[in-house]
Design a protein around this motif. Structure first.
Motif, PDB file in Angstrom:
ATOM      1  N   SER A  81      52.473  85.000  54.572  1.00 43.83           N
ATOM      2  CA  SER A  81      51.558  83.860  54.618  1.00 43.83           C
ATOM      3  C   SER A  81      52.255  82.617  55.144  1.00 43.83           C
ATOM      4  O   SER A  81      51.606  81.615  55.438  1.00 43.83           O
ATOM      5  N   ARG A  82      53.583  82.675  55.268  1.00 44.33           N
ATOM      6  CA  ARG A  82      54.369  81.591  55.869  1.00 44.33           C
ATOM      7  C   ARG A  82      55.169  82.215  57.013  1.00 44.33           C
ATOM      8  O   ARG A  82      56.343  82.551  56.854  1.00 44.33           O
ATOM      9  N   PRO A  83      54.534  82.391  58.182  1.00 48.03           N
ATOM     10  CA  PRO A  83      55.041  83.289  59.218  1.00 48.03           C
ATOM     11  C   PRO A  83      56.118  82.728  60.146  1.00 48.03           C
ATOM     12  O   PRO A  83      56.571  83.433  61.046  1.00 48.03           O
ATOM     13  N   PHE A  84      56.544  81.483  59.944  1.00 51.10           N
ATOM     14  CA  PHE A  84      57.515  80.905  60.882  1.00 51.10           C
ATOM     15  C   PHE A  84      58.960  81.251  60.544  1.00 51.10           C
ATOM     16  O   PHE A  84      59.865  80.993  61.339  1.00 51.10           O
ATOM     17  N   SER A  85      59.186  81.822  59.357  1.00 46.24           N
ATOM     18  CA  SER A  85      60.534  82.236  58.985  1.00 46.24           C
ATOM     19  C   SER A  85      60.440  83.414  58.034  1.00 46.24           C
ATOM     20  O   SER A  85      59.376  83.695  57.466  1.00 46.24           O
ATOM     21  N   ILE A  86      61.559  84.118  57.869  1.00 45.45           N
ATOM     22  CA  ILE A  86      61.646  85.179  56.882  1.00 45.45           C
ATOM     23  C   ILE A  86      62.916  84.965  56.058  1.00 45.45           C
ATOM     24  O   ILE A  86      63.825  84.244  56.474  1.00 45.45           O
ATOM     25  N   ALA A  87      62.976  85.598  54.899  1.00 46.43           N
ATOM     26  CA  ALA A  87      64.134  85.424  54.025  1.00 46.43           C
ATOM     27  C   ALA A  87      64.445  86.721  53.303  1.00 46.43           C
ATOM     28  O   ALA A  87      63.543  87.500  52.965  1.00 46.43           O
ATOM     29  N   VAL A  88      65.737  86.947  53.076  1.00 48.51           N
ATOM     30  CA  VAL A  88      66.185  88.036  52.214  1.00 48.51           C
ATOM     31  C   VAL A  88      67.006  87.425  51.089  1.00 48.51           C
ATOM     32  O   VAL A  88      67.738  86.457  51.299  1.00 48.51           O
ATOM     33  N   THR A  89      66.864  87.974  49.903  1.00 52.78           N
ATOM     34  CA  THR A  89      67.629  87.522  48.744  1.00 52.78           C
ATOM     35  C   THR A  89      68.496  88.678  48.291  1.00 52.78           C
ATOM     36  O   THR A  89      67.984  89.744  47.938  1.00 52.78           O
ATOM     37  N   VAL A  90      69.802  88.487  48.318  1.00 51.64           N
ATOM     38  CA  VAL A  90      70.729  89.603  48.116  1.00 51.64           C
ATOM     39  C   VAL A  90      71.716  89.291  46.999  1.00 51.64           C
ATOM     40  O   VAL A  90      72.114  88.148  46.795  1.00 51.64           O
ATOM     41  N   LYS A  91      72.091  90.348  46.290  1.00 49.11           N
ATOM     42  CA  LYS A  91      73.067  90.237  45.203  1.00 49.11           C
ATOM     43  C   LYS A  91      74.335  90.970  45.608  1.00 49.11           C
ATOM     44  O   LYS A  91      74.283  92.129  46.030  1.00 49.11           O
ATOM     45  N   ALA A  92      75.467  90.308  45.474  1.00 45.61           N
ATOM     46  CA  ALA A  92      76.753  90.917  45.816  1.00 45.61           C
ATOM     47  C   ALA A  92      77.250  91.728  44.626  1.00 45.61           C
ATOM     48  O   ALA A  92      77.700  91.170  43.630  1.00 45.61           O
ATOM     49  N   GLN A  93      77.119  93.042  44.720  1.00 43.48           N
ATOM     50  CA  GLN A  93      77.587  93.919  43.664  1.00 43.48           C
ATOM     51  C   GLN A  93      79.097  94.114  43.778  1.00 43.48           C
ATOM     52  O   GLN A  93      79.678  93.914  44.844  1.00 43.48           O
ATOM     53  N   PRO A  94      79.760  94.514  42.693  1.00 43.45           N
ATOM     54  CA  PRO A  94      81.199  94.809  42.773  1.00 43.45           C
ATOM     55  C   PRO A  94      81.466  95.883  43.832  1.00 43.45           C
ATOM     56  O   PRO A  94      80.845  96.938  43.829  1.00 43.45           O
ATOM     57  N   GLY A  95      82.367  95.585  44.736  1.00 44.27           N
ATOM     58  CA  GLY A  95      82.697  96.554  45.771  1.00 44.27           C
ATOM     59  C   GLY A  95      81.769  96.543  46.964  1.00 44.27           C
ATOM     60  O   GLY A  95      81.979  97.308  47.913  1.00 44.27           O
ATOM     61  N   SER A  96      80.741  95.692  46.962  1.00 38.86           N
ATOM     62  CA  SER A  96      79.834  95.653  48.101  1.00 38.86           C
ATOM     63  C   SER A  96      80.551  95.095  49.323  1.00 38.86           C
ATOM     64  O   SER A  96      81.366  94.183  49.210  1.00 38.86           O
ATOM     65  N   VAL A  97      80.240  95.654  50.485  1.00 34.61           N
ATOM     66  CA  VAL A  97      80.897  95.245  51.724  1.00 34.61           C
ATOM     67  C   VAL A  97      79.977  94.350  52.551  1.00 34.61           C
ATOM     68  O   VAL A  97      80.321  93.228  52.912  1.00 34.61           O
ATOM     69  N   GLY A  98      78.775  94.850  52.826  1.00 33.83           N
ATOM     70  CA  GLY A  98      77.852  94.104  53.672  1.00 33.83           C
ATOM     71  C   GLY A  98      77.436  92.775  53.083  1.00 33.83           C
ATOM     72  O   GLY A  98      77.465  91.732  53.757  1.00 33.83           O
ATOM     73  N   ALA A 136      63.718  94.773  37.858  1.00 35.20           N
ATOM     74  CA  ALA A 136      64.979  94.486  37.178  1.00 35.20           C
ATOM     75  C   ALA A 136      65.991  94.042  38.212  1.00 35.20           C
ATOM     76  O   ALA A 136      66.067  94.607  39.311  1.00 35.20           O
ATOM     77  N   GLY A 137      66.772  93.005  37.879  1.00 38.69           N
ATOM     78  CA  GLY A 137      67.808  92.532  38.789  1.00 38.69           C
ATOM     79  C   GLY A 137      67.258  92.117  40.130  1.00 38.69           C
ATOM     80  O   GLY A 137      66.208  91.467  40.231  1.00 38.69           O
ATOM     81  N   SER A 138      67.965  92.506  41.201  1.00 45.15           N
ATOM     82  CA  SER A 138      67.536  92.131  42.543  1.00 45.15           C
ATOM     83  C   SER A 138      66.305  92.902  42.995  1.00 45.15           C
ATOM     84  O   SER A 138      65.775  92.636  44.075  1.00 45.15           O
ATOM     85  N   GLY A 139      65.816  93.849  42.175  1.00 45.78           N
ATOM     86  CA  GLY A 139      64.548  94.506  42.470  1.00 45.78           C
ATOM     87  C   GLY A 139      63.367  93.555  42.417  1.00 45.78           C
ATOM     88  O   GLY A 139      62.238  93.923  42.750  1.00 45.78           O
ATOM     89  N   VAL A 140      63.626  92.306  42.020  1.00 41.01           N
ATOM     90  CA  VAL A 140      62.568  91.294  41.974  1.00 41.01           C
ATOM     91  C   VAL A 140      62.136  90.857  43.371  1.00 41.01           C
ATOM     92  O   VAL A 140      61.065  90.258  43.543  1.00 41.01           O
ATOM     93  N   THR A 141      62.949  91.138  44.405  1.00 44.26           N
ATOM     94  CA  THR A 141      62.677  90.563  45.728  1.00 44.26           C
ATOM     95  C   THR A 141      61.331  90.994  46.323  1.00 44.26           C
ATOM     96  O   THR A 141      60.580  90.137  46.798  1.00 44.26           O
ATOM     97  N   PRO A 142      60.966  92.294  46.348  1.00 44.11           N
ATOM     98  CA  PRO A 142      59.641  92.606  46.900  1.00 44.11           C
ATOM     99  C   PRO A 142      58.515  92.062  46.033  1.00 44.11           C
ATOM    100  O   PRO A 142      57.437  91.716  46.540  1.00 44.11           O
ATOM    101  N   MET A 143      58.756  91.976  44.719  1.00 44.33           N
ATOM    102  CA  MET A 143      57.739  91.412  43.826  1.00 44.33           C
ATOM    103  C   MET A 143      57.519  89.934  44.135  1.00 44.33           C
ATOM    104  O   MET A 143      56.394  89.429  44.079  1.00 44.33           O
ATOM    105  N   MET A 144      58.615  89.245  44.467  1.00 44.47           N
ATOM    106  CA  MET A 144      58.489  87.829  44.796  1.00 44.47           C
ATOM    107  C   MET A 144      57.724  87.646  46.095  1.00 44.47           C
ATOM    108  O   MET A 144      56.937  86.693  46.230  1.00 44.47           O
ATOM    109  N   SER A 145      57.946  88.541  47.047  1.00 38.75           N
ATOM    110  CA  SER A 145      57.201  88.472  48.299  1.00 38.75           C
ATOM    111  C   SER A 145      55.702  88.627  48.045  1.00 38.75           C
ATOM    112  O   SER A 145      54.885  87.867  48.572  1.00 38.75           O
ATOM    113  N   MET A 146      55.337  89.586  47.198  1.00 38.30           N
ATOM    114  CA  MET A 146      53.920  89.793  46.880  1.00 38.30           C
ATOM    115  C   MET A 146      53.359  88.624  46.094  1.00 38.30           C
ATOM    116  O   MET A 146      52.241  88.149  46.366  1.00 38.30           O
ATOM    117  N   LEU A 147      54.132  88.126  45.129  1.00 38.59           N
ATOM    118  CA  LEU A 147      53.629  87.024  44.309  1.00 38.59           C
ATOM    119  C   LEU A 147      53.449  85.757  45.136  1.00 38.59           C
ATOM    120  O   LEU A 147      52.476  85.013  44.943  1.00 38.59           O
TER     121      LEU A 147
END
Length: 369
Positions: A81-98, A136-147
């Protein structure tokens, strides 16, 4: 930024075309801290196009690490509904590389290649009168997009939003959720933490999600369309709980980036317990990679992606089990057997596109790669 550039930034939507992942990269325009080891990265298109997707979908980022490109899939936390930008919300887990690389290198003005959007985990595919968004945890991201979409487009929708976290300070989007709770008449918020914290007072429920706690946070959950996302143990517990409560699982949907079945590629089959004669008898077919001007041969039922790698032709790939859609390529001649998991649309298949990771040639083929 000069005056001409500033003027070009302000364009009406009908003057712009949709973002094309095959042609345009993303430019970082914002970085925000959401919780400990959690950041939101906001992007715009380098070609000033707008973003068309469904709330809950994901993109795949190609991160240019020193050892070579790394593909990582992230759900969009923004709303179409706000089409001029997109966003990702990410959590750095222990040992995460990307994710750690993103934390260290992505800042406003930097660019990154992306593929997508893709995925069918969205309320748009399952219209209902009442929803339960369980995360739970960073699984909130798609829920936030829908909300966020509900808030912009249908704020009266009956939504029970339940989020679980380890500690109170680890609840992602907490301030925005409280604000939305005051603005959306149909929204009820429920938070559940595993343990209390010395940093922040907590007067809500504690423990792990179960029938009793979910009944407290969303008393009528049996009547709702349920969307669930989080670590696999959390989703498994949620599924088992709902089944035990007599919930109609046809109304349960979950997001997962784990392969449904671990299928071994022909070139790494073990020596024991495999019908070697059957593998040897698998037909071989010519594969033409037109853009790379490479002719190859599929052997023993290899996928197009396996053939490309053996031939030195690079096709981007992330999940490699037909879900993310990153390895989508156009087939201009021939036929394949494709067993995907939702990473490609029917209309894309009709246009000649295939997913290289899960497509096996059934004759001579030609690929735009």
């Amino acid at each position: 930024m000069n005056a001409m550039t500033e003027t070009l930034l302000y364009r009406h939507l009908d003057e712009m075309t949709p973002w094309d992942a095959r042609l345009q990269v993303l430019e970082v325009i914002g970085v925000a801290e959401e919780a400990p080891d959690v950041k939101t990265f906001t992007f715009r298109s380098d070609a000033q196009t707008w973003f068309r997707y469904k709330p809950g979908q994901f993109i795949t980022l190609e991160l240019p690490l020193e050892d070579g490109p790394l593909m990582r899939t992230y759900t969009l936390s923004s709303s179409p509904s706000r089409p001029f930008s997109i966003a990702v919300t990410v959590k750095a887990q222990p040992g995460s590389v990307g994710t750690r690389w993103m934390f260290d290198h992505l800042e406003p003005g930097t660019h990154v290649t992306a593929y997508g959007p893709a995925g069918d985990f969205t309320h748009h595919n399952h219209p209902a009168g009442k929803y339960l968004l369980l995360s739970a945890g960073s699984g909130v991201t798609p829920m936030m997009s829908m909300l966020r979409w509900f808030n912009d487009c249908a704020p009266w929708t009956d939504v029970a939003f339940v989020n679980c976290a380890r500690l109170p300070e680890e609840i992602i989007f907490r301030k925005e959720l409280d604000l939305l709770g005051n603005r959306m008449p149909g929204l009820t918020l429920g938070f559940l933490i595993e343990q209390r914290s010395k940093r922040e007072n907590w007067f809500g429920p504690t423990g792990r999600i179960d029938f009793t706690r979910l009944s407290l946070l969303a008393p009528d959950f049996l009547e709702r369309e349920v969307f669930c996302c989080g670590p696999e143990p959390f989703m498994r517990a949620a599924r088992d709980m709902l089944k035990a409560a007599g919930f109609d699982m046809a109304h349960y949907h979950q997001e997962s980036f784990s392969a449904p079945v671990a299928e071994l590629a022909p070139d790494i089959l073990p020596d024991v317990g495999v019908d070697g004669d059957a593998v040897a008898e698998a037909a071989s077919f010519p594969v033409r990679f037109a853009l790379s001007d490479v002719d190859a041969e599929s052997a023993g039922g290899q996928t197009v992606l396996q053939v490309s790698r053996a031939s030195g032709v690079r096709i981007p790939a992330a999940c490699e089990f037909g879900l993310c859609g990153t390895c989508k390529v156009k087939m201009t001649a021939g036929t394949v057997e494709m067993a995907h998991n939702g990473g490609i649309l029917d209309e894309e298949i009709e246009e000649g596109y295939i997913l290289a990771c899960c497509s096996k040639p059934t004759g001579a083929i030609s690929i735009e790669a």
